[in-house]
Design an enzyme around this catalytic site. Sequence first.
Site, PDB file in Angstrom:
ATOM      1  N   ASP A 187       8.967  -2.489   4.363  1.00 28.29           N
ATOM      2  CA  ASP A 187       8.256  -3.138   3.250  1.00 28.29           C
ATOM      3  C   ASP A 187       9.096  -3.027   1.976  1.00 28.29           C
ATOM      4  O   ASP A 187       9.711  -1.987   1.731  1.00 28.29           O
ATOM      5  CB  ASP A 187       6.908  -2.414   2.985  1.00 28.29           C
ATOM      6  CG  ASP A 187       5.880  -2.773   4.050  1.00 28.29           C
ATOM      7  OD1 ASP A 187       6.115  -3.779   4.754  1.00 28.29           O
ATOM      8  OD2 ASP A 187       4.893  -2.051   4.179  1.00 28.29           O
ATOM      9  N   ASP A 220       5.192   2.348  -6.191  1.00 27.86           N
ATOM     10  CA  ASP A 220       5.281   3.092  -4.924  1.00 27.86           C
ATOM     11  C   ASP A 220       6.092   4.354  -5.144  1.00 27.86           C
ATOM     12  O   ASP A 220       5.726   5.449  -4.724  1.00 27.86           O
ATOM     13  CB  ASP A 220       6.036   2.250  -3.875  1.00 27.86           C
ATOM     14  CG  ASP A 220       5.138   1.307  -3.139  1.00 27.86           C
ATOM     15  OD1 ASP A 220       3.918   1.468  -3.225  1.00 27.86           O
ATOM     16  OD2 ASP A 220       5.651   0.402  -2.462  1.00 27.86           O
ATOM     17  N   GLU A 248       4.929   7.635   3.884  1.00 23.71           N
ATOM     18  CA  GLU A 248       5.415   6.317   4.290  1.00 23.71           C
ATOM     19  C   GLU A 248       6.736   6.013   3.621  1.00 23.71           C
ATOM     20  O   GLU A 248       7.575   5.304   4.161  1.00 23.71           O
ATOM     21  CB  GLU A 248       4.401   5.219   3.934  1.00 23.71           C
ATOM     22  CG  GLU A 248       4.877   3.850   4.399  1.00 23.71           C
ATOM     23  CD  GLU A 248       4.254   2.683   3.660  1.00 23.71           C
ATOM     24  OE1 GLU A 248       3.926   2.807   2.471  1.00 23.71           O
ATOM     25  OE2 GLU A 248       4.096   1.636   4.308  1.00 23.71           O
ATOM     26  N   GLU A 249       6.944   6.577   2.423  1.00 24.96           N
ATOM     27  CA  GLU A 249       8.132   6.228   1.630  1.00 24.96           C
ATOM     28  C   GLU A 249       9.373   7.014   2.025  1.00 24.96           C
ATOM     29  O   GLU A 249      10.442   6.786   1.484  1.00 24.96           O
ATOM     30  CB  GLU A 249       7.842   6.440   0.136  1.00 24.96           C
ATOM     31  CG  GLU A 249       6.680   5.630  -0.414  1.00 24.96           C
ATOM     32  CD  GLU A 249       6.864   4.111  -0.263  1.00 24.96           C
ATOM     33  OE1 GLU A 249       5.853   3.394  -0.218  1.00 24.96           O
ATOM     34  OE2 GLU A 249       8.030   3.660  -0.170  1.00 24.96           O
ATOM     35  N   ASP A 263       0.139   7.934   2.714  1.00 22.87           N
ATOM     36  CA  ASP A 263       0.671   6.669   2.225  1.00 22.87           C
ATOM     37  C   ASP A 263       0.363   6.679   0.732  1.00 22.87           C
ATOM     38  O   ASP A 263      -0.773   6.435   0.337  1.00 22.87           O
ATOM     39  CB  ASP A 263      -0.012   5.496   2.941  1.00 22.87           C
ATOM     40  CG  ASP A 263       0.604   4.161   2.520  1.00 22.87           C
ATOM     41  OD1 ASP A 263       0.232   3.133   3.111  1.00 22.87           O
ATOM     42  OD2 ASP A 263       1.433   4.176   1.577  1.00 22.87           O
ATOM     43  N   LEU A 311       0.893   4.874  -1.882  1.00 20.35           N
ATOM     44  CA  LEU A 311       0.322   3.698  -2.538  1.00 20.35           C
ATOM     45  C   LEU A 311       0.236   2.564  -1.526  1.00 20.35           C
ATOM     46  O   LEU A 311       1.158   1.776  -1.350  1.00 20.35           O
ATOM     47  CB  LEU A 311       1.150   3.285  -3.762  1.00 20.35           C
ATOM     48  CG  LEU A 311       0.309   2.611  -4.841  1.00 20.35           C
ATOM     49  CD1 LEU A 311      -0.709   3.590  -5.438  1.00 20.35           C
ATOM     50  CD2 LEU A 311       1.166   2.067  -5.948  1.00 20.35           C
ATOM     51  N   ASP A 312      -0.920   2.525  -0.874  1.00 17.57           N
ATOM     52  CA  ASP A 312      -1.112   1.552   0.204  1.00 17.57           C
ATOM     53  C   ASP A 312      -1.551   0.203  -0.373  1.00 17.57           C
ATOM     54  O   ASP A 312      -2.355   0.148  -1.293  1.00 17.57           O
ATOM     55  CB  ASP A 312      -2.191   2.094   1.146  1.00 17.57           C
ATOM     56  CG  ASP A 312      -2.480   1.130   2.269  1.00 17.57           C
ATOM     57  OD1 ASP A 312      -1.628   0.977   3.152  1.00 17.57           O
ATOM     58  OD2 ASP A 312      -3.553   0.487   2.223  1.00 17.57           O
ATOM     59  N   GLU A 360      -2.050   6.141   8.089  1.00 18.28           N
ATOM     60  CA  GLU A 360      -3.031   5.075   7.779  1.00 18.28           C
ATOM     61  C   GLU A 360      -4.170   5.131   8.804  1.00 18.28           C
ATOM     62  O   GLU A 360      -5.321   5.383   8.458  1.00 18.28           O
ATOM     63  CB  GLU A 360      -2.361   3.692   7.794  1.00 18.28           C
ATOM     64  CG  GLU A 360      -1.446   3.439   6.601  1.00 18.28           C
ATOM     65  CD  GLU A 360      -0.781   2.056   6.635  1.00 18.28           C
ATOM     66  OE1 GLU A 360      -0.259   1.655   7.695  1.00 18.28           O
ATOM     67  OE2 GLU A 360      -0.786   1.376   5.590  1.00 18.28           O
TER      68      GLU A 360
HETATM   69  P1  P6P Z   1      -0.653  -8.024   6.214  1.00 16.88           P
HETATM   70  C1  P6P Z   1      -0.443  -2.891   3.264  1.00 16.88           C
HETATM   71  O1  P6P Z   1       0.941  -3.238   3.336  1.00 16.88           O
HETATM   72  C2  P6P Z   1      -0.906  -2.570   4.685  1.00 16.88           C
HETATM   73  O2  P6P Z   1      -0.183  -1.486   5.185  1.00 16.88           O
HETATM   74  C3  P6P Z   1      -2.410  -2.304   4.693  1.00 16.88           C
HETATM   75  O3  P6P Z   1      -2.873  -1.719   3.532  1.00 16.88           O
HETATM   76  C4  P6P Z   1      -3.016  -3.684   4.887  1.00 16.88           C
HETATM   77  O4  P6P Z   1      -4.264  -3.641   5.554  1.00 16.88           O
HETATM   78  C5  P6P Z   1      -1.951  -4.401   5.725  1.00 16.88           C
HETATM   79  O5  P6P Z   1      -0.712  -3.711   5.515  1.00 16.88           O
HETATM   80  C6  P6P Z   1      -1.785  -5.844   5.304  1.00 16.88           C
HETATM   81  O6  P6P Z   1      -0.843  -6.428   6.199  1.00 16.88           O
HETATM   82  O7  P6P Z   1       0.300  -8.268   7.359  1.00 16.88           O
HETATM   83  O8  P6P Z   1      -2.011  -8.640   6.481  1.00 16.88           O
HETATM   84  O9  P6P Z   1      -0.104  -8.402   4.857  1.00 16.88           O
END
Ligand code: P6P
Length: 352
Positions: A82, A88, A111-112, A134, A136-137, A293
């Site tokens: 990502d 982040d 995650e980072e 994670d 900053l999700d 997650e």
């Molecule tokens: P997509 C954010 O990057 C994440 O890890 C989750 O918070 C979120 O539900 C999902 O990915 C979103 O992924 O492929 O739908 O953009």
Amino acid sequence: MLTKLHFLSLLLRNTNHFGMSKIETLDEFILKRQDEHTDSSGSFSRLLRDIGIAAKIVNREVNKAGLVNILGVEGSQNSTGDEVQKLDVFANEKFIETLSMSGEVCGIASEENMEFIIPEIPAHKKPQYIVVMDPLDGSSNIDVNVSVGTIFGVYKRISPDSGPVQKEDFLQKGSNMVAAGYVLYGTSTLLVYTTGNGVNGFTLDPSIGEFCLSHRNIKMPEAGNYYSVNQGYYLKFDLEMRRYIDHCSDLNLRLRYIGSMVSDIHRIMFQGGIFLYPNTRKYPQGKLRLLYECYPMSFIVEQAGGMALSCKLERILDLEIKKLHETSSIVMGSSKMVREMKEFVEKYSAIN
Ligand code: P6P
């Protein structure tokens, strides 16, 4: 049956002399329930309080993100490819710094960071806890001012505490977690967590800088009118998932999906519903990360009365984990709706 006198005394005990209901801060809540934690030495309580402190620091910057130019893509990529946003990096640094300084943590996986982190541990301490997070999700939402979140889980180390933390300490099943929680940086900032005795929510009161108990013993509705999935991938899902999603549409359920797992799950915690991130051709094992997650959010959802399964119908918390950044497919939310999804998979899937 409560007598009037008994009810009045209960009411008074919970109100201050202005007749307002007594505020219970996160710190007070944690200390009151210290005996429920696996470690009554206070170490676990201090760890939870430190997570609250880090959340307040991150919240301050999330709220200013548009002003202090910490928006925008950092340019680097994280462990799962990502794009990394500056916030982040900030959030990751603050949580690692606060947890490392606490002296209560012997290891951190984020995650980072590709590898786990071993904080410098004060000579007189032998911390027993590791934190997976994670920081900053949903960070792709930062630039457009849509809510983001922090997800964390806590384990007790299993390797001998005579030496540094080992990879095996992080590769424990989700059912070994002793705590899990999330922070939602939204219209208000909430910290929701469980230590295995139910789920409680705390709202940050900026006027006093404290997380205050606002949602006691959260119980997820058994069903709801929402389903949450990235409809854009519909044609890439397996048949059984497409059939279940069609069924949600046939029932006129409302589709709500903002690409931030914490926000999408938080809605379901209170209004009921189902969240799905199935495996696709792009993500054959699913996209969401199992350790920091899926496991923590599944622990919280189960503690609130919901269910969390992989698309192969395995209980998420029972899944073995072999790599730090391993992913999984996931369906989680209201128990009746997850059970119905299970019936669709059994009916339409090639696995039976
Ligand atoms: P997509 C954010 O990057 C994440 O890890 C989750 O918070 C979120 O539900 C999902 O990915 C979103 O992924 O492929 O739908 O953009």
